[in-house]
Design an enzyme around this catalytic site. Structure first.
Site, PDB file in Angstrom:
ATOM      1  N   GLY A 263       1.563  -7.450   2.530  1.00 38.55           N
ATOM      2  CA  GLY A 263       1.211  -6.844   1.350  1.00 38.55           C
ATOM      3  C   GLY A 263       1.467  -7.877   0.089  1.00 38.55           C
ATOM      4  O   GLY A 263       2.355  -8.695   0.000  1.00 38.55           O
TER       5      GLY A 263
ATOM      6  N   ASP B 167      10.218  -4.669  -0.596  1.00 43.78           N
ATOM      7  CA  ASP B 167      11.109  -3.599  -0.073  1.00 43.78           C
ATOM      8  C   ASP B 167      12.572  -4.252   0.162  1.00 43.78           C
ATOM      9  O   ASP B 167      13.372  -3.645   0.372  1.00 43.78           O
ATOM     10  CB  ASP B 167      10.557  -3.353   1.464  1.00 43.78           C
ATOM     11  CG  ASP B 167       9.181  -3.069   1.428  1.00 43.78           C
ATOM     12  OD1 ASP B 167       8.702  -2.081   0.690  1.00 43.78           O
ATOM     13  OD2 ASP B 167       8.486  -3.169   2.630  1.00 43.78           O
TER      14      ASP B 167
ATOM     15  N   GLU C  25       9.784   6.447   0.785  1.00 43.46           N
ATOM     16  CA  GLU C  25       8.770   7.113   1.398  1.00 43.46           C
ATOM     17  C   GLU C  25       8.941   7.379   2.861  1.00 43.46           C
ATOM     18  O   GLU C  25       8.407   8.116   3.550  1.00 43.46           O
ATOM     19  CB  GLU C  25       7.319   6.214   1.480  1.00 43.46           C
ATOM     20  CG  GLU C  25       7.906   4.539   1.960  1.00 43.46           C
ATOM     21  CD  GLU C  25       6.743   3.627   1.738  1.00 43.46           C
ATOM     22  OE1 GLU C  25       5.695   3.961   1.222  1.00 43.46           O
ATOM     23  OE2 GLU C  25       7.081   2.428   1.887  1.00 43.46           O
TER      24      GLU C  25
ATOM     25  N   GLN D 157       3.665   0.064  -8.018  1.00 41.65           N
ATOM     26  CA  GLN D 157       4.861  -0.555  -7.863  1.00 41.65           C
ATOM     27  C   GLN D 157       4.821  -2.255  -7.733  1.00 41.65           C
ATOM     28  O   GLN D 157       5.704  -2.930  -7.968  1.00 41.65           O
ATOM     29  CB  GLN D 157       6.040  -0.062  -6.910  1.00 41.65           C
ATOM     30  CG  GLN D 157       6.399   1.304  -7.136  1.00 41.65           C
ATOM     31  CD  GLN D 157       6.955   1.985  -5.913  1.00 41.65           C
ATOM     32  OE1 GLN D 157       7.974   2.131  -5.512  1.00 41.65           O
ATOM     33  NE2 GLN D 157       5.804   2.847  -5.267  1.00 41.65           N
ATOM     34  N   ARG D 158       3.719  -2.493  -6.963  1.00 42.48           N
ATOM     35  CA  ARG D 158       3.493  -3.890  -6.674  1.00 42.48           C
ATOM     36  C   ARG D 158       2.858  -4.655  -7.573  1.00 42.48           C
ATOM     37  O   ARG D 158       2.594  -5.874  -7.481  1.00 42.48           O
ATOM     38  CB  ARG D 158       2.805  -3.874  -5.477  1.00 42.48           C
ATOM     39  CG  ARG D 158       3.782  -3.313  -4.209  1.00 42.48           C
ATOM     40  CD  ARG D 158       3.007  -3.964  -2.714  1.00 42.48           C
ATOM     41  NE  ARG D 158       1.618  -4.065  -2.448  1.00 42.48           N
ATOM     42  CZ  ARG D 158       1.321  -3.525  -1.206  1.00 42.48           C
ATOM     43  NH1 ARG D 158       1.706  -2.976  -0.353  1.00 42.48           N
ATOM     44  NH2 ARG D 158      -0.137  -3.994  -1.184  1.00 42.48           N
TER      45      ARG D 158
ATOM     46  N   ASP E 117      14.004  -5.970   2.515  1.00 39.20           N
ATOM     47  CA  ASP E 117      14.673  -5.721   3.780  1.00 39.20           C
ATOM     48  C   ASP E 117      14.834  -6.645   4.777  1.00 39.20           C
ATOM     49  O   ASP E 117      14.846  -6.411   5.826  1.00 39.20           O
ATOM     50  CB  ASP E 117      13.451  -4.466   4.253  1.00 39.20           C
ATOM     51  CG  ASP E 117      12.389  -4.842   4.594  1.00 39.20           C
ATOM     52  OD1 ASP E 117      11.898  -5.974   4.171  1.00 39.20           O
ATOM     53  OD2 ASP E 117      11.546  -4.200   5.169  1.00 39.20           O
TER      54      ASP E 117
ATOM     55  N   ARG F 129       9.167   0.885   2.472  1.00 38.98           N
ATOM     56  CA  ARG F 129       9.363   0.800   3.992  1.00 38.98           C
ATOM     57  C   ARG F 129      10.627   1.796   4.487  1.00 38.98           C
ATOM     58  O   ARG F 129      10.995   2.711   4.163  1.00 38.98           O
ATOM     59  CB  ARG F 129       8.983  -0.290   4.598  1.00 38.98           C
ATOM     60  CG  ARG F 129       7.582  -0.270   5.384  1.00 38.98           C
ATOM     61  CD  ARG F 129       7.135  -1.296   6.013  1.00 38.98           C
ATOM     62  NE  ARG F 129       8.224  -2.543   6.104  1.00 38.98           N
ATOM     63  CZ  ARG F 129       7.981  -3.493   6.850  1.00 38.98           C
ATOM     64  NH1 ARG F 129       7.025  -3.537   7.920  1.00 38.98           N
ATOM     65  NH2 ARG F 129       8.791  -4.570   7.012  1.00 38.98           N
TER      66      ARG F 129
ATOM     67  N   ASP G 105       8.003  -9.925   6.777  1.00 36.93           N
ATOM     68  CA  ASP G 105       8.746  -9.922   8.322  1.00 36.93           C
ATOM     69  C   ASP G 105       7.486  -9.877   9.347  1.00 36.93           C
ATOM     70  O   ASP G 105       7.674 -10.922  10.176  1.00 36.93           O
ATOM     71  CB  ASP G 105       9.789  -8.657   8.913  1.00 36.93           C
ATOM     72  CG  ASP G 105       8.980  -7.340   8.551  1.00 36.93           C
ATOM     73  OD1 ASP G 105       7.956  -7.327   8.112  1.00 36.93           O
ATOM     74  OD2 ASP G 105       9.576  -6.196   9.169  1.00 36.93           O
TER      75      ASP G 105
ATOM     76  N   THR H 160       4.672 -11.446   8.683  1.00 29.23           N
ATOM     77  CA  THR H 160       4.112 -12.988   8.748  1.00 29.23           C
ATOM     78  C   THR H 160       5.051 -13.893   9.224  1.00 29.23           C
ATOM     79  O   THR H 160       4.888 -14.654   9.840  1.00 29.23           O
ATOM     80  CB  THR H 160       3.719 -13.273   7.232  1.00 29.23           C
ATOM     81  OG1 THR H 160       2.990 -12.178   6.730  1.00 29.23           O
ATOM     82  CG2 THR H 160       3.424 -14.663   6.903  1.00 29.23           C
TER      83      THR H 160
ATOM     84  N   THR I 141       8.844  -9.445  -0.202  1.00 24.16           N
ATOM     85  CA  THR I 141       8.384  -8.300   0.058  1.00 24.16           C
ATOM     86  C   THR I 141       9.027  -7.438  -1.203  1.00 24.16           C
ATOM     87  O   THR I 141      10.533  -7.687  -1.567  1.00 24.16           O
ATOM     88  CB  THR I 141       9.075  -7.823   1.313  1.00 24.16           C
ATOM     89  OG1 THR I 141       9.064  -6.358   1.246  1.00 24.16           O
ATOM     90  CG2 THR I 141      10.504  -8.101   1.828  1.00 24.16           C
TER      91      THR I 141
ATOM     92  N   ARG J 203       6.889  19.332  -9.652  1.00 23.18           N
ATOM     93  CA  ARG J 203       5.783  18.567  -9.397  1.00 23.18           C
ATOM     94  C   ARG J 203       6.208  17.395  -8.509  1.00 23.18           C
ATOM     95  O   ARG J 203       7.156  16.733  -8.820  1.00 23.18           O
ATOM     96  CB  ARG J 203       5.056  18.124 -10.657  1.00 23.18           C
ATOM     97  CG  ARG J 203       4.759  19.163 -11.812  1.00 23.18           C
ATOM     98  CD  ARG J 203       3.280  19.830 -11.109  1.00 23.18           C
ATOM     99  NE  ARG J 203       2.719  20.765 -12.040  1.00 23.18           N
ATOM    100  CZ  ARG J 203       2.892  21.973 -12.083  1.00 23.18           C
ATOM    101  NH1 ARG J 203       3.697  22.664 -11.204  1.00 23.18           N
ATOM    102  NH2 ARG J 203       2.248  22.826 -12.883  1.00 23.18           N
TER     103      ARG J 203
ATOM    104  N   MET K 239       8.032   3.269  -2.894  1.00 25.81           N
ATOM    105  CA  MET K 239       7.729   2.397  -1.572  1.00 25.81           C
ATOM    106  C   MET K 239       9.187   2.024  -0.764  1.00 25.81           C
ATOM    107  O   MET K 239      10.116   2.318  -1.566  1.00 25.81           O
ATOM    108  CB  MET K 239       6.874   1.381  -1.891  1.00 25.81           C
ATOM    109  CG  MET K 239       5.390   1.848  -1.908  1.00 25.81           C
ATOM    110  SD  MET K 239       4.257   0.246  -2.068  1.00 25.81           S
ATOM    111  CE  MET K 239       2.740   1.067  -1.734  1.00 25.81           C
TER     112      MET K 239
ATOM    113  N   ARG L 279      -3.299  -7.105   8.314  1.00 26.85           N
ATOM    114  CA  ARG L 279      -3.878  -7.176   9.401  1.00 26.85           C
ATOM    115  C   ARG L 279      -4.169  -8.546   9.984  1.00 26.85           C
ATOM    116  O   ARG L 279      -3.754  -9.434   9.271  1.00 26.85           O
ATOM    117  CB  ARG L 279      -5.286  -6.124   9.442  1.00 26.85           C
ATOM    118  CG  ARG L 279      -4.842  -4.957   9.188  1.00 26.85           C
ATOM    119  CD  ARG L 279      -6.217  -4.381   8.940  1.00 26.85           C
ATOM    120  NE  ARG L 279      -6.872  -4.512   7.588  1.00 26.85           N
ATOM    121  CZ  ARG L 279      -8.003  -4.782   7.287  1.00 26.85           C
ATOM    122  NH1 ARG L 279      -8.919  -5.049   7.973  1.00 26.85           N
ATOM    123  NH2 ARG L 279      -8.307  -5.055   5.987  1.00 26.85           N
TER     124      ARG L 279
ATOM    125  N   HIS M 197       1.152   1.794  -5.155  1.00 29.37           N
ATOM    126  CA  HIS M 197       0.811   0.572  -5.318  1.00 29.37           C
ATOM    127  C   HIS M 197       1.042  -0.013  -6.828  1.00 29.37           C
ATOM    128  O   HIS M 197       1.168  -1.128  -6.933  1.00 29.37           O
ATOM    129  CB  HIS M 197      -0.482   0.166  -4.700  1.00 29.37           C
ATOM    130  CG  HIS M 197      -0.621   0.173  -3.303  1.00 29.37           C
ATOM    131  ND1 HIS M 197      -1.106   1.489  -2.615  1.00 29.37           N
ATOM    132  CD2 HIS M 197      -0.517  -0.602  -2.352  1.00 29.37           C
ATOM    133  CE1 HIS M 197      -0.876   1.430  -1.530  1.00 29.37           C
ATOM    134  NE2 HIS M 197      -0.480   0.018  -1.171  1.00 29.37           N
TER     135      HIS M 197
END
Ligand code: F6P
Length: 363
Positions: free
Chosen positions: A14, A142, A237, A289-290, A144, A186, A118, A120, A140, A281, A184, A77, A287
């Site tokens: 990402g 994340d 998430e 955030q990115r 993480d 993960r 991770d 990649t 990332t 609500r 986000m 991918r 996205h």
């Protein structure tokens, strides 16, 4: 040691604010050493289609330091060890990693700097075992990866989420509503925890602490006894219920190996509405955030990582990933880099302080 003349740089996984800052640092510091730098398009996929590779000059990276995304394109991918390919009208998984090695040789490269998360970095580790002299740079939002204290992109994502919480506060207050915001991260709760504290949340739900919806509602009811009647809930998430349920969405991306997380905010908002009667609500920050300009911190870490990666190439120390161990930028083996995910420790200072402030984790 082989003399370095020509190296490549790629971005995979990402996108993340700060990728361009790393590319810029790699290009500028390599050119200053007299090396040529080749930009590989769309992660390792670019080594299968070498005609997409292009020489990067300092002029190509001028003005990209403060721009989000990646000028090289990216994908989460296309793992070359398990590539989905069409054979007739069937989709089958094929190992094309030898073709990646061929692409690397065809481009006459002496080294590859692979920037990624991770996924990649695992591919980088396996390509290193096939003989590609490779250096990993962790990215990332994340945060993480256990091997580095911080990844660039995280600070920007937290700032973007905090900014959104600040904005939601005024609308929540005006309507006496509770806003449930899904962020986000993960399987790690870092973005939710940090933005939740900085954005003044009443409830923060993270994957590391399974939540009891009844306790979340209890906290909201208490919150409405205060003079200012509104509530802010930040939910990661991958936050899961105490019964173990995690929320995922249907994903139609071909070849994606990770599930697409999402839907927990809507569940939490509906339950709060139904169980407390409070107008609620939900919103998914997604996205946003990115995107956008990387923060000063992220530009700095990204630049230091890019330069450190070039130093590793110079020393011939391949199969390693740069990492931040303040105040130093050091390196670890790619094996170590991918061996452990970094979750939020349950007794860390931020959790303890949040609890002291009366923030509920729904437990
Ligand atoms: O790993 C970064 C990340 O933004 C996660 O926080 C999120 O779960 C995932 O990527 C989203 O993936 P995509 O961009 O493919 O929707």
């Amino acid at each position: 040691m082989k003399e370095i003349k020509r190296i490549a740089v790629s971005t995979g996984g990402g996108d993340c604010p700060g990728l361009n800052a790393v590319i810029r640092a790699v290009v500028k510091s390599s050119v200053n050493l007299g090396w040529e730098v080749i930009g590989i398009q769309k992660g390792f996929e670019g080594l299968l289609h070498t005609d997409m590779a292009k020489s990067l000059h300092p002029r190509d990276v001028a003005g990209i330091l403060n721009i989000g995304g990646t000028i090289l394109g990216t994908t989460n991918r296309g793992n070359p060890f398990q590539l989905e390919v069409k054979v007739g009208n069937k989709t089958v998984t094929k190992d094309v990693s030898n073709d990646v090695v061929k692409g690397f040789k065809k481009l006459k490269l002496d080294a590859l700097i692979a920037i990624g998360g991770d996924g990649t970095l695992k591919i980088a580790r396996d390509l290193a075992m096939k003989g590609i002299p490779i250096i990993g740079v962790p990215k990332t939002i994340d945060n993480d990866l256990e091997a580095t204290v911080i990844t660039f992109g995280f600070d920007t994502a937290v700032s973007n989420a905090t900014d959104a919480l600040d904005k939601l506060q005024s609308t929540a207050e005006s309507h006496e509503r509770t806003m449930v915001v899904e962020v986000m991260g993960r399987y790690a709760g870092w973005i939710a925890l940090n933005s939740g504290i900085a954005g003044g949340a009443d409830v923060i739900l993270i994957p590391e602490i399974p939540f009891d919806i009844e306790k979340v509602c209890r906290k909201i009811k208490e919150r409405y006894k205060e003079p200012k009647k509104y509530g802010i809930v930040v939910v990661a998430e991958a936050a899961k219920m105490k019964e173990g349920k995690m929320f995922t969405k249907e994903c139609k991306d071909k070849g994606r190996q990770e599930p697409l997380l999402g839907g927990v905010a809507q569940y939490v908002a509906t339950e709060i509405h139904d169980r407390t009667g409070v107008e609620t609500r939900s919103m998914v920050l997604g996205h946003l955030q990115r995107g956008g300009t990387p923060t000063t911190f992220d530009r700095l870490v990204a630049t230091r990582f890019g330069c450190a990666a070039v130093r590793l190439v110079q020393k011939g120390e391949f199969g390693r990933m740069v990492c931040l161990r303040p105040p130093e930028v050091l390196s670890v083996t790619l094996e170590e880099a991918v061996s452990k995910m970094k979750s939020v420790p349950l007794n860390c200072d931020s959790i303890v302080s949040a609890r002291q402030m009366g923030i509920s984790f729904g437990d």
